[in-house]
Design a protein around this motif. Structure first.
Motif, short mmCIF file in Angstrom:
data_model
loop_
_atom_site.label_atom_id
_atom_site.label_comp_id
_atom_site.label_asym_id
_atom_site.label_seq_id
_atom_site.Cartn_x
_atom_site.Cartn_y
_atom_site.Cartn_z
N ASP A 45 18.30 -62.12 0.95
CA ASP A 45 18.58 -60.69 0.82
C ASP A 45 20.00 -60.32 1.22
O ASP A 45 20.42 -59.17 1.00
CB ASP A 45 17.58 -59.89 1.67
N ALA A 46 20.72 -61.26 1.83
CA ALA A 46 22.10 -60.97 2.22
C ALA A 46 23.02 -61.07 1.01
O ALA A 46 22.75 -61.83 0.07
CB ALA A 46 22.55 -61.94 3.31
N GLU A 47 24.11 -60.33 1.05
CA GLU A 47 25.02 -60.28 -0.09
C GLU A 47 25.56 -61.65 -0.46
O GLU A 47 25.68 -62.01 -1.63
CB GLU A 47 26.18 -59.33 0.22
N ASN A 48 25.88 -62.45 0.53
CA ASN A 48 26.44 -63.78 0.27
C ASN A 48 25.44 -64.90 0.54
O ASN A 48 25.81 -66.07 0.52
CB ASN A 48 27.71 -63.99 1.10
N GLY A 49 24.20 -64.54 0.80
CA GLY A 49 23.17 -65.54 1.05
C GLY A 49 23.19 -66.12 2.45
O GLY A 49 22.39 -67.01 2.76
N LEU A 50 24.09 -65.64 3.30
CA LEU A 50 24.19 -66.13 4.68
C LEU A 50 23.44 -65.22 5.63
O LEU A 50 23.65 -64.00 5.63
CB LEU A 50 25.65 -66.22 5.12
N SER A 51 22.61 -65.81 6.45
CA SER A 51 21.85 -65.03 7.43
C SER A 51 22.75 -64.59 8.59
O SER A 51 23.86 -65.11 8.77
CB SER A 51 20.70 -65.86 7.99
N GLU A 52 22.26 -63.63 9.36
CA GLU A 52 22.99 -63.24 10.58
C GLU A 52 23.12 -64.42 11.52
O GLU A 52 24.14 -64.58 12.18
CB GLU A 52 22.27 -62.09 11.28
N THR A 53 22.09 -65.25 11.58
CA THR A 53 22.14 -66.44 12.44
C THR A 53 23.31 -67.34 12.04
O THR A 53 24.03 -67.85 12.91
CB THR A 53 20.82 -67.23 12.34
N ALA A 54 23.50 -67.53 10.74
CA ALA A 54 24.62 -68.34 10.27
C ALA A 54 25.95 -67.73 10.68
O ALA A 54 26.87 -68.43 11.12
CB ALA A 54 24.56 -68.50 8.75
N LEU A 55 26.06 -66.42 10.55
CA LEU A 55 27.31 -65.74 10.93
C LEU A 55 27.56 -65.86 12.42
O LEU A 55 28.69 -66.10 12.86
CB LEU A 55 27.25 -64.27 10.51
N TYR A 56 26.52 -65.72 13.22
CA TYR A 56 26.68 -65.88 14.68
C TYR A 56 27.11 -67.31 15.02
O TYR A 56 27.93 -67.53 15.90
CB TYR A 56 25.37 -65.54 15.40
N TYR A 57 26.51 -68.27 14.31
CA TYR A 57 26.86 -69.68 14.54
C TYR A 57 28.33 -69.90 14.22
O TYR A 57 29.06 -70.55 14.99
CB TYR A 57 25.97 -70.56 13.65
N ILE A 58 28.79 -69.35 13.10
CA ILE A 58 30.20 -69.43 12.74
C ILE A 58 31.06 -68.77 13.81
O ILE A 58 32.11 -69.31 14.20
CB ILE A 58 30.45 -68.77 11.37
N GLY A 59 30.62 -67.62 14.30
CA GLY A 59 31.36 -66.93 15.35
C GLY A 59 31.52 -67.79 16.59
O GLY A 59 32.59 -67.81 17.22
N GLY A 60 30.47 -68.53 16.96
CA GLY A 60 30.56 -69.42 18.12
C GLY A 60 31.53 -70.56 17.89
O GLY A 60 32.32 -70.92 18.77
N LEU A 61 31.49 -71.14 16.68
CA LEU A 61 32.42 -72.23 16.37
C LEU A 61 33.87 -71.74 16.42
O LEU A 61 34.75 -72.42 16.96
CB LEU A 61 32.12 -72.79 14.98
N LEU A 62 34.13 -70.57 15.85
CA LEU A 62 35.50 -70.04 15.85
C LEU A 62 35.97 -69.72 17.26
O LEU A 62 37.13 -69.96 17.61
CB LEU A 62 35.58 -68.79 14.96
N LYS A 63 35.07 -69.16 18.08
CA LYS A 63 35.46 -68.82 19.46
C LYS A 63 35.90 -70.04 20.23
O LYS A 63 36.84 -69.97 21.03
CB LYS A 63 34.28 -68.14 20.17
N HIS A 64 35.25 -71.17 19.99
CA HIS A 64 35.54 -72.37 20.78
C HIS A 64 36.33 -73.42 19.98
O HIS A 64 36.41 -74.58 20.40
CB HIS A 64 34.24 -72.97 21.30
N ALA A 65 36.91 -73.00 18.88
CA ALA A 65 37.64 -73.93 18.02
C ALA A 65 38.77 -74.64 18.76
O ALA A 65 38.97 -75.85 18.62
CB ALA A 65 38.18 -73.20 16.79
N LYS A 66 39.53 -73.90 19.54
CA LYS A 66 40.64 -74.52 20.27
C LYS A 66 40.13 -75.48 21.33
O LYS A 66 40.65 -76.59 21.49
CB LYS A 66 41.51 -73.45 20.91
#
Length: 445
Positions: A263-284
């Protein structure tokens, strides 16, 4: 009969069926180097019971001399015949966890560490699946089988024989992997001369880490049979693409991929977006684990399909995180920074820990960046507020020190020993006078 007893019984059956005489007990040190102790089948029972000791003080980052005794406890589910060894008096291997003499998991064992983080995910009902992409170079060897800096072909992306002179070696690598239970998805010549890629099907994170260790071992041994040397060094050539271990990852819960939301516009769930957010936060902070040697940072440069800026995208390969187009059960997050020499147990643990923090704290990532990041003007970069990955190993170690989550993910022992060893590596490199300096400064000043 318990499941554990049945698995051990299966090992004995395979030993007899395949005429196995020698068994290599394999494990990996904190820097990602494969180690092995060879036993005969006479000692198999002792090994399966966890009674084989070794000197941990001789392994980088493991133990000090006064606490050196450690035990290898093989995982019988990892028993595989090594097809490139003789069929008579054959050789098999099992991958091991490291324990203390008291029967306690050793805190510096990378495999045991990944198991710990996976248990944290299990408590949330989550299972991490990972599908790495395996890139490597093939070089000629000299008359003593030592590697030379003489690349074996000048082919390019998807080229075929006779231009791709590594096709025979790559075919034999794939056939050997299949004999060892791999499901191969693709194999081809990569962009750079002498560079190859083999991709195998994703699996649960621990199994994939074991397979990655096996994959590197197979590649090196089969290349040797073809009088070639395989290297996973990230960047052998300054003006060519380097080798990566792109990590495609997805989370499953109750058998369903929870990164997908129809049902999401790009097929990505909120969980996926949060997971991406965690990876980006700790990327360095995770960069030193993902890119653990001086040479790694020669690869992380603009223009060579390697990430530089901390951003994500739906499809473009210039960002740190890419979301491949497939959806449904194949929905996944691709982290493009890791090197093929990274310790798979540690980088999988760090990725999962960062992603779980993103889910727990609902860390929403910034807008995706669909433009080629490398071609953005300084003004555009500033407007997007793009972060930058560390530019060298020293900077990456400093970022690792400053990120408490990395210490939680790999454990205090590994965290401290890793930093100690890598700072020493950086200092040794920094003290060297390199040929570039001689060329540019000797006659000028």
């Amino acid at each position: 009969m318990s499941l554990s007893d049945q698995v051990k019984k299966n090992v004995y059956s395979k030993v007899e069926e395949n005429g196995i005489e020698f068994i290599r007990l394999q494990f990996i040190d904190i820097f990602g180097v494969l180690k092995s102790v060879s036993i005969t089948t006479d000692d198999l029972e002792e090994a399966l019971n966890g009674n084989l000791m070794f000197d941990g003080s001789s392994i980088d980052g493991f133990a000090r001399v006064n606490e050196s005794d450690q035990c290898l406890v093989p995982d019988p589910t990892t028993f595989e015949v090594m097809p490139w060894r003789p069929s008579e008096q054959g050789v098999a291997r099992m991958i091991c966890d490291v324990y203390t003499p008291d029967g306690v998991p050793f805190e510096g064992c990378p495999r045991g560490n990944l198991k710990r983080v996976l248990r944290e995910a299990e408590e949330m009902g989550l299972e991490l699946n990972v599908g790495p992409e395996g890139e490597f170079f093939l070089f000629h060897t000299d008359e003593k089988d030592r590697p030379t800096f003489d690349i074996h072909d000048r082919a390019g992306y998807f080229d075929l024989a006779p231009i791709d002179r590594g096709e025979d070696a790559r075919r034999d690598i794939v056939l050997t992997m299949k004999k060892m239970g791999f499901r191969i998805e693709a194999s081809h010549h990569e962009v750079a001369p002498g560079q190859h890629e083999i991709d195998f099907k994703y699996d649960e994170a621990l199994k994939t880490a074991d397979k990655w260790v096996t994959f590197r071992d197979v590649v090196k041994n089969i290349a040797k049979e073809h009088k070639l040397y395989a290297t996973f060094m990230p960047k052998p050539f300054a003006k060519e693409n380097g080798s990566a271990m792109h990590c495609n990852q997805s989370l499953f819960k109750d058998g369903k991929n929870i990164f997908f939301d129809p049902d999401a516009e790009n097929g990505l769930s909120e969980t996926a977006l949060y997971y991406i957010g965690g990876l980006l936060k700790h990327a360095k902070g995770m960069t030193a684990i993902a890119n653990p040697v001086v040479n790694s940072y020669k690869r992380l440069r603009p223009g060579y399909e390697a990430p530089v800026n901390i951003a994500w995208s739906q499809s473009n390969r210039s960002t740190l995180i890419r979301i491949p187009n497939r959806r449904g059960s194949a929905t996944r997050v691709e982290l493009r920074s890791p090197d093929p020499i990274a310790n798979p147990y540690l980088i999988f643990a760090v990725m999962l820990k960062a992603g779980m923090e993103g889910i727990k704290n609902k860390i929403m990532p910034p807008e995706s960046v669909e433009e080629d990041v490398h071609n953005l003007s300084p003004k555009q970069r500033a407007e997007l507020d793009l972060g930058h990955l560390p530019r060298d190993l020293y900077a990456a170690l400093k970022e690792m020190e400053a990120d408490p989550l990395i210490k939680e993910a790999v454990g205090a022992h590994t965290f401290n020993r890793f930093l100690e060893g890598k700072y020493q590596e950086w200092n040794e490199y920094a003290e060297q006078v390199h040929q570039w300096e001689i060329k540019n400064y000797l006659g000028k000043y």
